[in-house]
Motif scaffolding. Structure first.
Motif, PDB file in Angstrom:
ATOM      1  N   ARG A 182      -4.775   1.684  36.565  1.00 56.66           N
ATOM      2  CA  ARG A 182      -5.167   2.793  35.689  1.00 56.66           C
ATOM      3  C   ARG A 182      -4.688   2.543  34.256  1.00 56.66           C
ATOM      4  NH1 ARG A 182      -6.234   8.185  37.714  1.00 56.66           N
ATOM      5  NH2 ARG A 182      -7.799   7.950  39.349  1.00 56.66           N
ATOM      6  N   ASP A 183      -3.454   2.051  34.109  1.00 52.81           N
ATOM      7  CA  ASP A 183      -2.918   1.778  32.773  1.00 52.81           C
ATOM      8  C   ASP A 183      -3.732   0.707  32.049  1.00 52.81           C
ATOM      9  OD1 ASP A 183      -0.926   3.627  33.160  1.00 52.81           O
ATOM     10  OD2 ASP A 183       0.619   2.147  33.679  1.00 52.81           O
ATOM     11  N   ALA A 184      -4.353  -0.185  32.821  1.00 47.58           N
ATOM     12  CA  ALA A 184      -5.165  -1.253  32.236  1.00 47.58           C
ATOM     13  C   ALA A 184      -6.576  -0.778  31.883  1.00 47.58           C
ATOM     14  CB  ALA A 184      -5.243  -2.435  33.197  1.00 47.58           C
ATOM     15  N   GLY A 185      -6.873   0.492  32.199  1.00 46.73           N
ATOM     16  CA  GLY A 185      -8.199   1.023  31.868  1.00 46.73           C
ATOM     17  C   GLY A 185      -9.201   0.930  32.998  1.00 46.73           C
ATOM     18  N   ILE A 186      -8.714   0.788  34.225  1.00 54.08           N
ATOM     19  CA  ILE A 186      -9.596   0.705  35.393  1.00 54.08           C
ATOM     20  C   ILE A 186      -9.393   1.968  36.229  1.00 54.08           C
ATOM     21  CG2 ILE A 186     -10.170  -0.601  37.471  1.00 54.08           C
ATOM     22  CD1 ILE A 186      -8.923  -3.061  36.024  1.00 54.08           C
ATOM     23  N   GLY A 187     -10.409   2.775  36.313  1.00 53.62           N
ATOM     24  CA  GLY A 187     -10.300   4.086  36.961  1.00 53.62           C
ATOM     25  C   GLY A 187     -10.418   4.012  38.462  1.00 53.62           C
ATOM     26  N   VAL A 188      -9.490   3.302  39.108  1.00 55.26           N
ATOM     27  CA  VAL A 188      -9.493   3.229  40.566  1.00 55.26           C
ATOM     28  C   VAL A 188      -9.239   4.614  41.157  1.00 55.26           C
ATOM     29  CG1 VAL A 188      -8.865   0.795  40.747  1.00 55.26           C
ATOM     30  CG2 VAL A 188      -7.067   2.511  40.463  1.00 55.26           C
ATOM     31  N   GLN A 189      -9.538   4.744  42.450  1.00 51.80           N
ATOM     32  CA  GLN A 189      -9.349   6.015  43.141  1.00 51.80           C
ATOM     33  C   GLN A 189      -8.891   5.719  44.565  1.00 51.80           C
ATOM     34  OE1 GLN A 189      -8.322   8.956  43.322  1.00 51.80           O
ATOM     35  NE2 GLN A 189      -9.839   9.843  41.906  1.00 51.80           N
ATOM     36  N   VAL A 190      -8.496   6.741  45.294  1.00 47.36           N
ATOM     37  CA  VAL A 190      -8.114   6.601  46.699  1.00 47.36           C
ATOM     38  C   VAL A 190      -9.005   7.516  47.529  1.00 47.36           C
ATOM     39  CG1 VAL A 190      -6.309   7.079  48.401  1.00 47.36           C
ATOM     40  CG2 VAL A 190      -5.732   5.915  46.260  1.00 47.36           C
ATOM     41  N   HIS A 191      -9.579   6.978  48.604  1.00 54.12           N
ATOM     42  CA  HIS A 191     -10.465   7.734  49.502  1.00 54.12           C
ATOM     43  C   HIS A 191     -10.076   7.456  50.957  1.00 54.12           C
ATOM     44  CE1 HIS A 191     -12.944   7.152  45.826  1.00 54.12           C
ATOM     45  NE2 HIS A 191     -13.332   8.395  46.100  1.00 54.12           N
ATOM     46  N   TYR A 192      -9.577   8.435  51.661  1.00 49.24           N
ATOM     47  CA  TYR A 192      -9.211   9.795  51.283  1.00 49.24           C
ATOM     48  C   TYR A 192      -7.859  10.108  51.898  1.00 49.24           C
ATOM     49  CZ  TYR A 192     -14.131  10.730  50.148  1.00 49.24           C
ATOM     50  OH  TYR A 192     -15.379  10.708  49.608  1.00 49.24           O
ATOM     51  N   ILE A 193      -7.210  11.158  51.408  1.00 45.90           N
ATOM     52  CA  ILE A 193      -6.103  11.739  52.162  1.00 45.90           C
ATOM     53  C   ILE A 193      -6.700  12.292  53.462  1.00 45.90           C
ATOM     54  CG2 ILE A 193      -4.362  13.571  52.188  1.00 45.90           C
ATOM     55  CD1 ILE A 193      -4.480  13.486  49.097  1.00 45.90           C
ATOM     56  N   PRO A 194      -6.230  11.861  54.634  1.00 48.48           N
ATOM     57  CA  PRO A 194      -6.776  12.427  55.879  1.00 48.48           C
ATOM     58  C   PRO A 194      -6.765  13.952  55.825  1.00 48.48           C
ATOM     59  CG  PRO A 194      -5.379  10.560  56.391  1.00 48.48           C
ATOM     60  CD  PRO A 194      -5.214  10.820  54.910  1.00 48.48           C
ATOM     61  N   MET A 223     -11.939   3.618  29.634  1.00 48.84           N
ATOM     62  CA  MET A 223     -11.656   3.593  31.077  1.00 48.84           C
ATOM     63  C   MET A 223     -12.942   3.258  31.847  1.00 48.84           C
ATOM     64  SD  MET A 223      -9.339   4.202  33.557  1.00 48.84           S
ATOM     65  CE  MET A 223      -8.042   5.293  32.939  1.00 48.84           C
ATOM     66  N   ILE A 224     -12.875   2.265  32.719  1.00 53.29           N
ATOM     67  CA  ILE A 224     -13.983   1.963  33.621  1.00 53.29           C
ATOM     68  C   ILE A 224     -13.809   2.848  34.855  1.00 53.29           C
ATOM     69  CG2 ILE A 224     -15.131   0.196  34.991  1.00 53.29           C
ATOM     70  CD1 ILE A 224     -13.791  -1.908  33.162  1.00 53.29           C
ATOM     71  N   PRO A 225     -14.691   3.815  35.110  1.00 50.70           N
ATOM     72  CA  PRO A 225     -14.501   4.719  36.255  1.00 50.70           C
ATOM     73  C   PRO A 225     -14.834   4.013  37.565  1.00 50.70           C
ATOM     74  CG  PRO A 225     -16.580   5.181  35.187  1.00 50.70           C
ATOM     75  CD  PRO A 225     -15.911   4.122  34.353  1.00 50.70           C
ATOM     76  N   TYR A 226     -14.412   4.614  38.684  1.00 46.14           N
ATOM     77  CA  TYR A 226     -14.771   4.018  39.972  1.00 46.14           C
ATOM     78  C   TYR A 226     -16.241   4.271  40.299  1.00 46.14           C
ATOM     79  CZ  TYR A 226     -14.963   8.357  42.744  1.00 46.14           C
ATOM     80  OH  TYR A 226     -15.321   9.579  43.266  1.00 46.14           O
ATOM     81  N   GLY A 227     -16.832   5.319  39.686  1.00 43.66           N
ATOM     82  CA  GLY A 227     -18.252   5.610  39.884  1.00 43.66           C
ATOM     83  C   GLY A 227     -18.755   6.478  38.743  1.00 43.66           C
ATOM     84  N   ARG A 228     -20.022   6.345  38.436  1.00 41.69           N
ATOM     85  CA  ARG A 228     -20.600   7.198  37.406  1.00 41.69           C
ATOM     86  C   ARG A 228     -22.123   7.212  37.562  1.00 41.69           C
ATOM     87  NH1 ARG A 228     -22.760   5.554  32.623  1.00 41.69           N
ATOM     88  NH2 ARG A 228     -21.745   7.279  31.526  1.00 41.69           N
ATOM     89  N   GLN A 229     -22.738   8.231  36.989  1.00 43.28           N
ATOM     90  CA  GLN A 229     -24.188   8.388  37.030  1.00 43.28           C
ATOM     91  C   GLN A 229     -24.876   7.378  36.109  1.00 43.28           C
ATOM     92  OE1 GLN A 229     -22.064  10.448  35.622  1.00 43.28           O
ATOM     93  NE2 GLN A 229     -22.782  11.041  33.589  1.00 43.28           N
ATOM     94  N   THR A 230     -26.160   7.128  36.404  1.00 38.58           N
ATOM     95  CA  THR A 230     -27.019   6.323  35.531  1.00 38.58           C
ATOM     96  C   THR A 230     -28.193   7.205  35.118  1.00 38.58           C
ATOM     97  OG1 THR A 230     -26.409   4.281  36.678  1.00 38.58           O
ATOM     98  CG2 THR A 230     -28.404   4.225  35.326  1.00 38.58           C
TER      99      THR A 230
END
Length: 376
Positions: free
Chosen positions: A311-323, A1-8
């Protein structure tokens, strides 16, 4: 999974933490002041107080306003709940103002109609890392004698009109969560140019205890006083050492994030199924914590489907934000749907694509290609 963000994390970061583990100070030691000094210098502020997380940073900042029940703060609903939770803990009521749908930031043109005799502060969020229109916000705050707390948890390294975020307003809060510009695991900081405020925040983040400027006469070197009701929001030396090491690389991190943002814009600009975030300008240089797209037209109603397929394709998208005010707890406080329609529309169409320094060109190409297929 490719996350939407990660540490380096590099070997020098690991070595910095190991060095602390082998030392006499795991917490409340010399690395705290070292990190605070480096962070203040990087942002162009006089003082920094590092704390255990970004939420603690926001709470520490709110505390300095000495809020009381019935006071109000003005902010955007397009943020993580911590922005307003921390105000609730101090007794204030959040008043939500709608956004500029182009940027996702608080719309200054809508602020004044929400100001009352109870208003104490304006709290802009630098959403996704793009600076808010601080000149307009500051002009309104000055005219009405209001404080400003900048929620810059997305925006370490962002630049507004030639100055780094963190250098100007009264209080600026940062987060060092692993998906942010730099990480200390968890961690946060508040920057200020006011020495008295700095000293109060240092006390508040350490149980309200002071080891100097005593109310009573000191009987000996062991003496300390609890002078205010504080919290234990202290950062460890292990975190601070990691933060100092990470901060040395922040410019390269931001440079890579900007490169990724430019590639997204170049490859996706012809799309008619979605809108892209605005590009950087001379006055607004984002830290690109998030890369947000907003679906258009019929695709808006397909957001859950598009999200699931990515997400099923391995892309860790996200939603920002619920108000924020749509969460059940805030509904229990009397907030209702429809309060900020532009923010609600933004949320219903938004998807955050992967963006982080170690994202490879090949991974980004896969994200772009898959997005096109899903939306075709």
């Amino acid at each position: 999974m490719i996350p939407y963000g990660r540490q380096t994390i590099d070997e020098d970061d690991i070595a910095a933490v190991v060095s602390v583990l082998k030392s006499d100070w795991l917490t409340q030691g010399p690395h705290i002041l070292e990190f605070e000094k480096a962070l203040a210098e990087y942002c162009g502020a006089r003082f920094a107080v590092v704390v255990s997380n970004g939420t603690a940073a926001l709470h520490t900042a709110y505390h300095t306003l000495h809020l009381k029940p019935g006071d109000e703060i003005i902010t955007s609903p397009l943020t993580f709940a911590a922005t307003t939770n921390a105000a609730l803990w101090e007794g204030a009521r959040p008043i939500f103002v709608d956004i500029d749908p182009t940027t996702g930031n608080l719309d200054p043109k809508l602020i004044e109609e929400k100001i009352t005799e109870k208003t104490r502060a304006i709290v802009p969020i630098h959403f996704s890392g793009r600076p808010a229109d601080m000149d307009s916000i500051r002009e309104i705050a000055d005219r009405h004698k209001l404080a400003i707390i900048e929620d810059a948890c997305h925006a370490l390294g962002a630049v507004y009109k030639g100055k780094k975020i963190g250098s100007s307003s009264g209080l600026v809060a940062f987060s060092f969560h692993p998906v942010k510009g730099i990480t200390t695991g968890e961690g946060g900081a508040v920057l200020t140019n006011d020495e008295d405020v700095y000293k109060e925040m240092k006390r508040f983040a350490s149980h309200g205890i002071s080891k100097e400027n005593f109310v009573r006469e000191s009987p000996g070197a062991w003496y300390h006083e609890m002078q205010i009701l504080g919290n234990n929001y202290r950062m460890t030396d292990m975190q601070a050492a990691l933060g100092t090491s990470q901060l040395k690389k922040i410019d390269s991190f931001i440079s890579r994030r900007r490169e990724i943002a430019r590639r997204y814009r170049a490859e996706l600009s012809a799309g008619s199924n979605f809108e892209l975030p605005p590009a950087d300008t001379a006055d607004y240089q984002s830290a690109w914590h998030l890369y947000v797209i907003r679906l258009r037209g019929k695709n808006t109603s397909r957001r859950a489907e598009v999200f699931g397929k990515l997400r099923d394709a391995g892309i860790g998208v996200q939603v920002h934000y619920i108000p924020v005010y749509l969460h059940p707890y805030y509904e229990s406080l009397g907030y209702v749907k429809g309060l900020c329609p532009l923010a609600e529309n933004y949320y219903e169409a938004e998807i955050s694509l992967p963006i982080f320094p170690s994202l490879t060109d090949a991974e980004q190409d896969f994200v772009i290609r898959t997005l096109r297929i899903v939306l075709a």
